[in-house]
Design an enzyme around this catalytic site. Structure first.
Site, PDB file in Angstrom:
ATOM      1  N   GLY A 235     -25.958 -10.694 -37.747  1.00 31.09           N
ATOM      2  CA  GLY A 235     -26.383 -12.087 -37.750  1.00 31.09           C
ATOM      3  C   GLY A 235     -26.401 -12.729 -39.137  1.00 31.09           C
ATOM      4  N   SER A 286     -35.294  -7.764 -27.102  1.00 34.40           N
ATOM      5  CA  SER A 286     -36.395  -7.795 -26.141  1.00 34.40           C
ATOM      6  C   SER A 286     -35.884  -7.818 -24.705  1.00 34.40           C
ATOM      7  CB  SER A 286     -37.283  -9.016 -26.388  1.00 34.40           C
ATOM      8  OG  SER A 286     -37.798  -9.000 -27.699  1.00 34.40           O
ATOM      9  N   GLY A 287     -34.689  -7.327 -24.491  1.00 31.01           N
ATOM     10  CA  GLY A 287     -34.217  -7.146 -23.114  1.00 31.01           C
ATOM     11  C   GLY A 287     -33.343  -8.256 -22.567  1.00 31.01           C
ATOM     12  N   THR A 289     -30.085  -8.907 -23.176  1.00 29.87           N
ATOM     13  CA  THR A 289     -28.791  -8.375 -22.751  1.00 29.87           C
ATOM     14  C   THR A 289     -28.956  -7.569 -21.460  1.00 29.87           C
ATOM     15  OG1 THR A 289     -28.012  -8.344 -25.018  1.00 29.87           O
ATOM     16  CG2 THR A 289     -26.821  -6.958 -23.466  1.00 29.87           C
ATOM     17  N   ASN A 529     -36.433  -6.092 -12.191  1.00 26.20           N
ATOM     18  CA  ASN A 529     -36.630  -7.516 -12.513  1.00 26.20           C
ATOM     19  C   ASN A 529     -35.931  -8.416 -11.490  1.00 26.20           C
ATOM     20  OD1 ASN A 529     -38.125  -6.728 -14.686  1.00 26.20           O
ATOM     21  ND2 ASN A 529     -36.405  -6.781 -16.118  1.00 26.20           N
TER      22      ASN A 529
HETATM   23  O1  SAT Z   1     -27.942  -9.862 -35.780  1.00 26.84           O
HETATM   24  S1  SAT Z   1     -27.918 -10.856 -34.727  1.00 26.84           S
HETATM   25  O2  SAT Z   1     -28.658 -12.044 -35.142  1.00 26.84           O
HETATM   26  O3  SAT Z   1     -26.571 -11.263 -34.402  1.00 26.84           O
HETATM   27  C1  SAT Z   1     -28.609 -10.212 -33.342  1.00 26.84           C
HETATM   28  C2  SAT Z   1     -29.945 -10.710 -33.107  1.00 26.84           C
HETATM   29  O4  SAT Z   1     -30.819 -10.516 -33.937  1.00 26.84           O
HETATM   30  O5  SAT Z   1     -30.155 -11.341 -32.050  1.00 26.84           O
END
Ligand code: SAT
Ligand code: MN
Length: 618
Positions: A235, A286-287, A289, A529
């Site tokens: 990120g 935090s789930g 994905t 879920n």
């Molecule tokens: O590293 S990323 O920002 O792409 C992944 C995340 O933190 O959601």
């Protein structure tokens, strides 16, 4: 141009000019939009003048084979066991560079800190450029400068956006080639858009003391410029993702009347053929994905319940004729690996079985990647994510280790993934890791209270960002690290977007992470879920009941009567609203909201007071 390359000095740029001049992308682009092509030519040239690379490589095909070959030669990629994981590779990042760094992330404007509010770091544009220019200058000496024009969103979608990332790092290029669209297929969309977000990334020396991830929403003719230095991690360095598709996009969205959210997006299929599109905002790791890849438990699958994926991380929402439509700006996953297994997320396991770039996972003696939670036991011989022999202490894979894979490999990709209009959204979920207080699910009484629920999110920090893990902090709409302007105005924008919607999505707070007094999770989560989503769909289609509580409607326990393996007593505990607890939660929230001062919308205070009064009367 964004920066004076070499104030006062004349450089001979003819070498660079001839390298850029060979670009087929630029010449094709020129036929569609001469102005954009010329401006991109000039941006590349000026960036090269400042960074002084050895050569320039334009990424204008989606063929990754040469890039991968080169990376294998330099050791930037290691080949995994090609029988078990064909066309898949491991990348080990620098050990001081393994997660997003919020303390080094800045939004820079020519105004004041109020532009970005108390949840962001602010720097004056001029000051930031003064710091960054010397860090960038000549930083690509002897290196290749890659130029990656990319497209976010379905091809030809008026909701999509164009971007260009300039980087010296082949790993960044490889990831961009997976998570965005590149190559000749994007030229037309790019040209028609008529502008692009520009990102400049330079590894420099990976000096963590001089690490900056900076955003200049006002520069590049108001389209936004991103500069990232001394980091190569996810990120921080894949500028299309959090920097462009969220921080730059949020600010633009607030002006143009749309939304850029840290949300997954799925289509839920019911046995009778009804389809309900649901988004969910959860903080990194935090789930989100896992939820986006949910598989119905056997009992529901038999009946015909299923889920299809549009987005796992980011959703852009546009209101058309009063209906909110969502698209996924991305084309690939950059997902968290640990705890992914055939038990927890079989669809992810199938997706990452080939053509995948792993970052910072462990490796067994057969060249098979390994991570905590993949199997019951550690293999006999293992090398940890840094490449050292694993001695059983600590973690073998980094807790923020990642997989990068094209969404095309996902077995249940929605047929509407490429739909330029997007899909109509009926529900928003907000959630995160909360060991106590927040019930499994409740539904807000109104749009405004739904915005309040989003804004109230206090959740535990995770390994996706540097710093301590498990600390409770305010993370409104899971967007605290990703909103490129003052969050008070972001809240106001949410309220107004509700006004623009004739059919407003219902808004929910969910929590899969409640624990008992011994610290054990109360709810099995993952495929379970689906029972929660079933209630959401039932509410959307006015089929399911809700019980009034101080904070919203909760499902009656009977809604979960067919859940196997969870005692009814536990279900009723999970659904109980702790009214007193919420009263103190609101007090905590109030002090957070007050940090925004007068910018905080009065309308949200009104929703706050309403909920607070209810916690006193229920
Ligand atoms: O590293 S990323 O920002 O792409 C992944 C995340 O933190 O959601
Ligand atoms: Mn994310």
């Amino acid at each position: 141009m964004f920066i004076d390359a070499e104030p006062g000095a004349e450089r001979d740029l003819s070498g660079y000019k001839s390298m850029i001049g060979k670009s087929e992308f630029l010449s094709d682009l020129r036929r569609i939009n001469r102005e954009v092509s010329d401006s991109l030519f000039e941006d590349i040239l000026q960036t090269a003048a400042l960074l002084a690379p050895e050569n320039i490589v334009m990424i204008e095909s989606d063929d990754r084979s040469d890039l991968i070959k080169g990376m294998l030669e330099t050791g930037m990629l290691l080949e995994l066991n090609q029988n078990e994981y064909p066309d898949s590779y491991l990348h080990r990042s620098n050990v001081n560079d393994v997660a997003r760094s919020e303390k080094d992330t800045f939004i820079c404007t020519t105004g004041s800190a109020d532009d970005v509010g108390p949840t962001n770091n602010w720097m004056h544009t001029e000051k930031a450029l003064k710091i960054l220019t010397p860090l960038l200058r000549n930083s690509m000496n002897g290196k290749t400068m890659y130029v990656v024009p990319y497209w976010l969103g379905p091809k030809g979608s008026s909701f999509g956006d164009a971007g260009v990332e300039i980087t010296n790092n082949a790993y960044v290029v490889l990831n961009l080639m997976i998570i965005t669209k590149v190559g000749p297929e994007i030229t037309e969309s790019f040209g028609k858009k008529g502008s692009y977000v520009l990102g400049v990334h330079s590894t420099c020396t990976l000096d963590s003391q001089n690490r900056y991830i900076t955003h200049f929403p006002e520069l590049n003719d108001g389209k936004g410029l991103i500069i990232s230095v001394n980091t190569d991690y996810g990120g921080n360095a894949l500028l299309s993702k959090k920097c462009h598709a969220l921080r730059i996009a949020t600010r633009r969205a607030s002006r143009e009347g749309w939304m850029a959210e840290h949300m997954m997006l799925i289509g839920l299929n019911e046995p009778d053929g009804t389809k309900t599109y649901i988004t969910g905002a959860f903080p990194s790791s935090s789930g989100k994905t896992n939820l986006s890849m949910i598989v119905a438990p056997e009992e529901l699958k038999k009946l015909g319940w299923a889920s299809e994926l549009i987005s796992d991380d980011i959703t852009w929402i546009n209101v058309v004729n009063g209906v909110p439509f969502g698209i996924n700006p991305e084309s690939g996953f950059f997902g968290v690996v640990p705890q992914t297994s055939y038990k927890t997320n079989p669809n992810a396991m199938k997706t990452i079985k080939s053509n995948t770039v792993f970052t910072n996972v462990a490796l067994d003696s057969n060249g098979v990647p390994f991570w905590e939670g993949k199997e019951e036991k550690y293999p006999d011989e293992l090398w940890d994510w840094t490449g050292k022999k694993f001695d059983g202490t600590g973690k073998a894979a980094h807790p923020n280790s990642r997989f990068t894979t094209s969404v095309r490999q996902y077995p249940y990709l929605s047929q509407d993934f490429d739909n330029p209009s997007g899909v109509p959204i009926s529900a928003f979920l907000y959630g995160g890791r909360r060991r106590d207080l927040v019930p499994l699910i409740y539904e807000s009484y109104s749009w405004d209270e739904g915005v309040l629920i989003g804004a109230m999110q206090r959740v535990e920090t995770t390994a996706a960002s540097t710093g301590q893990v498990g600390i409770l902090r305010n993370d409104p709409m899971a967007m605290r690290p990703f909103t490129g302007y003052n969050m008070a105005r972001y809240f106001d924008h949410h309220l107004k977007m509700g006004d623009a919607m004739k059919i407003k999505p219902r808004i929910y707070n969910v929590n899969w992470f409640r624990k008992d007094t011994e610290g054990k999770f109360l709810w099995p989560g993952y495929s379970y879920n689906m029972y929660v989503l079933r209630w959401v769909a039932g509410r959307v289609h006015s089929k399911a009941k809700g019980i009034e509580t101080a904070v919203g409607y909760v499902p009656p326990v009977e809604e979960f009567r067919d859940v196997k393996g969870v005692l009814p007593k536990v279900i009723s505990d999970l659904l109980r609203v702790d009214t007193k607890g919420f009263r103190s939660e609101l007090e905590e929230t109030e002090s957070f909201f007050k940090t925004f001062g007068t910018a905080f919308p009065e309308r949200l205070w009104a929703a706050f007071r309403k909920m607070k009064e209810r916690t006193e009367s229920f």
